[in-house]
Design a protein around this motif. Structure first.
Motif, PDB file in Angstrom:
ATOM      1  N   GLY A 149      -6.756 -18.308  -8.277  1.00 20.78           N
ATOM      2  CA  GLY A 149      -7.824 -17.426  -8.734  1.00 20.78           C
ATOM      3  C   GLY A 149      -7.462 -15.989  -8.437  1.00 20.78           C
ATOM      4  N   ALA A 150      -8.430 -15.129  -8.573  1.00 20.53           N
ATOM      5  CA  ALA A 150      -8.197 -13.705  -8.364  1.00 20.53           C
ATOM      6  C   ALA A 150      -9.010 -13.208  -7.173  1.00 20.53           C
ATOM      7  CB  ALA A 150      -8.591 -12.923  -9.610  1.00 20.53           C
ATOM      8  N   PRO A 151      -8.409 -12.349  -6.354  1.00 19.23           N
ATOM      9  CA  PRO A 151      -9.175 -11.753  -5.268  1.00 19.23           C
ATOM     10  C   PRO A 151     -10.260 -10.823  -5.810  1.00 19.23           C
ATOM     11  CG  PRO A 151      -6.818 -11.396  -4.973  1.00 19.23           C
ATOM     12  CD  PRO A 151      -7.022 -11.941  -6.341  1.00 19.23           C
ATOM     13  N   LEU A 152     -11.307 -10.656  -5.038  1.00 23.33           N
ATOM     14  CA  LEU A 152     -12.361  -9.715  -5.388  1.00 23.33           C
ATOM     15  C   LEU A 152     -12.022  -8.355  -4.803  1.00 23.33           C
ATOM     16  CD1 LEU A 152     -15.473 -11.939  -4.614  1.00 23.33           C
ATOM     17  CD2 LEU A 152     -14.423 -11.491  -6.845  1.00 23.33           C
ATOM     18  N   GLY A 153     -12.466  -7.319  -5.462  1.00 21.61           N
ATOM     19  CA  GLY A 153     -12.242  -5.969  -4.970  1.00 21.61           C
ATOM     20  C   GLY A 153     -11.140  -5.273  -5.735  1.00 21.61           C
ATOM     21  N   GLU A 154     -10.743  -4.132  -5.191  1.00 19.17           N
ATOM     22  CA  GLU A 154      -9.742  -3.324  -5.873  1.00 19.17           C
ATOM     23  C   GLU A 154      -8.863  -2.614  -4.853  1.00 19.17           C
ATOM     24  OE1 GLU A 154      -9.689   0.617  -8.650  1.00 19.17           O
ATOM     25  OE2 GLU A 154     -11.250  -0.861  -9.029  1.00 19.17           O
ATOM     26  N   VAL A 155      -7.577  -2.684  -5.077  1.00 16.29           N
ATOM     27  CA  VAL A 155      -6.593  -1.916  -4.322  1.00 16.29           C
ATOM     28  C   VAL A 155      -5.750  -1.196  -5.362  1.00 16.29           C
ATOM     29  CG1 VAL A 155      -4.643  -2.033  -2.732  1.00 16.29           C
ATOM     30  CG2 VAL A 155      -6.585  -3.585  -2.425  1.00 16.29           C
ATOM     31  N   SER A 156      -5.869   0.118  -5.408  1.00 16.63           N
ATOM     32  CA  SER A 156      -5.283   0.882  -6.515  1.00 16.63           C
ATOM     33  C   SER A 156      -3.770   0.709  -6.636  1.00 16.63           C
ATOM     34  CB  SER A 156      -5.632   2.361  -6.385  1.00 16.63           C
ATOM     35  OG  SER A 156      -5.143   2.870  -5.161  1.00 16.63           O
ATOM     36  N   CYS A 157      -3.066   0.520  -5.534  1.00 21.13           N
ATOM     37  CA  CYS A 157      -1.606   0.400  -5.611  1.00 21.13           C
ATOM     38  C   CYS A 157      -1.153  -1.000  -6.004  1.00 21.13           C
ATOM     39  CB  CYS A 157      -0.979   0.787  -4.271  1.00 21.13           C
ATOM     40  SG  CYS A 157      -1.461  -0.261  -2.885  1.00 21.13           S
ATOM     41  N   SER A 158      -2.044  -1.984  -5.940  1.00 21.88           N
ATOM     42  CA  SER A 158      -1.665  -3.371  -6.185  1.00 21.88           C
ATOM     43  C   SER A 158      -1.747  -3.692  -7.677  1.00 21.88           C
ATOM     44  CB  SER A 158      -2.565  -4.316  -5.388  1.00 21.88           C
ATOM     45  OG  SER A 158      -2.093  -5.632  -5.488  1.00 21.88           O
ATOM     46  N   THR A 159      -0.594  -3.636  -8.326  1.00 22.96           N
ATOM     47  CA  THR A 159      -0.539  -3.876  -9.765  1.00 22.96           C
ATOM     48  C   THR A 159       0.252  -5.137 -10.109  1.00 22.96           C
ATOM     49  OG1 THR A 159       1.414  -2.473  -9.926  1.00 22.96           O
ATOM     50  CG2 THR A 159      -0.724  -1.415 -10.317  1.00 22.96           C
ATOM     51  N   ASN A 160       0.771  -5.826  -9.111  1.00 24.86           N
ATOM     52  CA  ASN A 160       1.573  -7.024  -9.322  1.00 24.86           C
ATOM     53  C   ASN A 160       0.659  -8.193  -9.670  1.00 24.86           C
ATOM     54  OD1 ASN A 160       3.185  -9.426  -8.837  1.00 24.86           O
ATOM     55  ND2 ASN A 160       4.655  -8.062  -7.834  1.00 24.86           N
ATOM     56  N   THR A 161       0.894  -8.831 -10.785  1.00 21.38           N
ATOM     57  CA  THR A 161       0.041  -9.947 -11.208  1.00 21.38           C
ATOM     58  C   THR A 161       0.525 -11.298 -10.684  1.00 21.38           C
ATOM     59  OG1 THR A 161       1.262 -10.120 -13.283  1.00 21.38           O
ATOM     60  CG2 THR A 161      -0.740  -8.763 -13.295  1.00 21.38           C
ATOM     61  N   ASN A 162       1.715 -11.341 -10.095  1.00 26.63           N
ATOM     62  CA  ASN A 162       2.235 -12.598  -9.559  1.00 26.63           C
ATOM     63  C   ASN A 162       1.769 -12.880  -8.140  1.00 26.63           C
ATOM     64  OD1 ASN A 162       3.763 -13.349 -11.847  1.00 26.63           O
ATOM     65  ND2 ASN A 162       5.348 -11.908 -11.252  1.00 26.63           N
TER      66      ASN A 162
END
Length: 119
Positions: free
Chosen positions: A45-58
């Motif tokens: 699944g996907a984590p909740l929230g946002e980290v602007s530098c985290s763009t890796n989808t793997n």
């Protein structure tokens, strides 16, 4: 003034608490010589929230598993994290993972800040 305060209350939590939070099961854990002691964690699944530098989808989270720090002492925390995560993956236990708002372990994957394993 009231409008400003209302907007501040709406957006302040997202400004101050930029992080990923995930509760569920792990999907994969990756490491090896090519990762230079870094551990990458993929979740179901996907984590909740946002980290602007985290763009890796793997990968959702990363941490330093074994590298020594500037004082030439081993990363005991990383070893503990890896041990807990491997146990949780093998037993298919539910975990809660939280990141910091940084991607210092790897340039586009959120740094793992803490974890909990549940029965």
């Amino acid at each position: 003034m009231k409008t400003f305060l209302a907007l501040l209350l709406i957006f302040l939590p997202t400004i101050c608490l930029a992080e990923f939070t995930f509760t569920g099961k792990l999907s994969q854990i990756h490491t090896g010589p090519q990762y230079q002691g870094r551990i990458f964690v993929k979740v179901q699944g996907a984590p909740l929230g946002e980290v602007s530098c985290s763009t890796n989808t793997n990968y959702s989270f990363a941490f330093d598993g074994i590298n020594k720090d500037a004082n030439d002492s081993t990363n005991e925390e990383g070893k503990i994290y890896l041990s807990l995560l491997l146990s949780a993956l093998a037993a298919q236990q539910t975990v809660t993972l939280k990141s910091s708002d940084d991607c210092t372990t790897y340039h586009n994957v959120a740094d793992l800040r803490n974890l909990s394993v549940m029965p």
